[in-house]
Design a protein around this motif. Structure first.
Motif, short mmCIF file in Angstrom:
data_model
loop_
_atom_site.label_atom_id
_atom_site.label_comp_id
_atom_site.label_asym_id
_atom_site.label_seq_id
_atom_site.Cartn_x
_atom_site.Cartn_y
_atom_site.Cartn_z
N LYS A 80 17.15 -33.45 -24.41
CA LYS A 80 16.66 -32.62 -25.50
C LYS A 80 16.20 -31.30 -24.91
O LYS A 80 15.87 -31.21 -23.74
N GLY A 81 16.10 -30.27 -25.75
CA GLY A 81 15.67 -28.95 -25.31
C GLY A 81 14.17 -28.76 -25.28
O GLY A 81 13.69 -27.65 -25.05
N HIS A 82 13.42 -29.84 -25.53
CA HIS A 82 11.95 -29.74 -25.49
C HIS A 82 11.37 -31.02 -24.90
O HIS A 82 12.00 -32.06 -24.91
N PHE A 83 10.15 -30.89 -24.37
CA PHE A 83 9.47 -32.04 -23.77
C PHE A 83 8.81 -32.88 -24.86
O PHE A 83 8.74 -32.47 -26.02
N ARG A 164 23.98 -32.07 -20.11
CA ARG A 164 24.10 -31.17 -21.26
C ARG A 164 22.77 -31.17 -22.02
O ARG A 164 22.07 -32.17 -22.03
N ARG A 165 22.46 -30.02 -22.63
CA ARG A 165 21.25 -29.91 -23.45
C ARG A 165 21.63 -30.07 -24.91
O ARG A 165 22.53 -29.41 -25.40
N ARG A 166 20.89 -30.96 -25.60
CA ARG A 166 21.13 -31.19 -27.02
C ARG A 166 20.24 -30.27 -27.85
O ARG A 166 19.15 -29.92 -27.46
N SER A 167 20.75 -29.94 -29.04
CA SER A 167 19.94 -29.23 -30.03
C SER A 167 20.27 -29.81 -31.39
O SER A 167 21.13 -30.69 -31.51
#
Length: 174
Positions: A80-83, A164-167
Motif C-alpha cells: 500500500k502507499g501508506h503505513f 509494486r505500490r498499490r493505490s
C-alpha cells in the motif's frame, strides 16, 4: 534520494560539507583516504555482505543486527502507499532523503532467511529505505524466523527484487 527543494535549507551544500570534512581530516593528519578501484570496492562489499548474512543465519530470533540495504529482498508482490498509521510512504521517503540519520528513529526491519536469501517482513519500510538511501547503506534489522506468518506474506513474483505500490486506482509506477 529526495529533491533538495523538499529539504530545509541548511545553508551548506553537500559539496561544501564534503570539502569541509576532507579539510578537517587532512588538517588532523591522523586519517588518510584510500581510493579503491571499482573491482576492489565490489570485492570489499561482497565480503561485508557475506559476513553480515552469516551473522543473520546464526543469530537467534529477536537479535538486533545490521544488513546492507541491497541484501534485503521484498517478501510481497505489492505494498500500500501508506503505513498502518495513515502516513504516506512518500512522507518518510522525503524525511530520509533530507536526513538519513533519521533511520535510527524508525523501527528495525524484521528479516528472515529463506532459500539462502534475506527477506523483509516490513516491505513498506524497506521500499522507503531503498528509494531514499544508497544501496550500500547499512540498515538496522531484527532477526526473525521463516514461520507460517512469514510464509503467508511471501507473495513476491520477482524473488523479492522488485515490488509494486498499490493505490485506489490500481498500481503506481516506481
Amino acid at each position: 534520494g529526495a529533491p533538495e527543494a523538499d529539504c530545509a535549507d541548511s545553508g551548506v551544500g553537500a559539496a561544501e560539507e564534503g570539502a569541509a570534512k576532507r579539510r578537517r581530516v587532512s588538517e588532523a593528519g591522523d586519517k588518510r583516504a584510500i581510493l579503491l578501484t571499482p573491482t576492489w570496492r565490489e570485492g570489499a562489499l561482497a565480503a561485508t555482505e557475506l559476513l553480515l548474512k552469516r551473522k543473520i543465519a546464526s543469530a537467534r530470533e529477536g537479535t538486533h543486527a545490521e544488513l546492507m540495504l541491497r541484501q534485503i529482498r521484498y517478501s510481497q508482490e505489492s505494498i500500500k502507499g501508506h503505513f498502518q498509521d495513515g502516513r504516506p510512504v512518500a512522507m518518510m521517503m522525503r524525511e530520509l532523503g533530507c536526513n538519513p540519520q533519521k533511520i535510527e528513529q524508525i523501527p528495525r526491519i524484521s528479516v528472515a532467511l529463506h532459500n539462502g536469501q534475506v527477506y523483509s517482513g516490513d516491505n513498506r519500510r524497506l521500499y522507503t529505505f531503498k528509494n531514499s538511501l544508497p544501496e550500500d547503506s547499512r540498515v538496522p534489522v531484527v532477526v526473525g524466523r521463516f514461520h507460517a506468518g512469514f510464509h503467508k506474506k511471501l507473495t513476491t513474483i520477482s524473488e523479492g527484487i522488485s515490488i509494486r505500490r498499490r493505490s485506489l486506482n490500481g498500481f503506481l509506477n516506481g
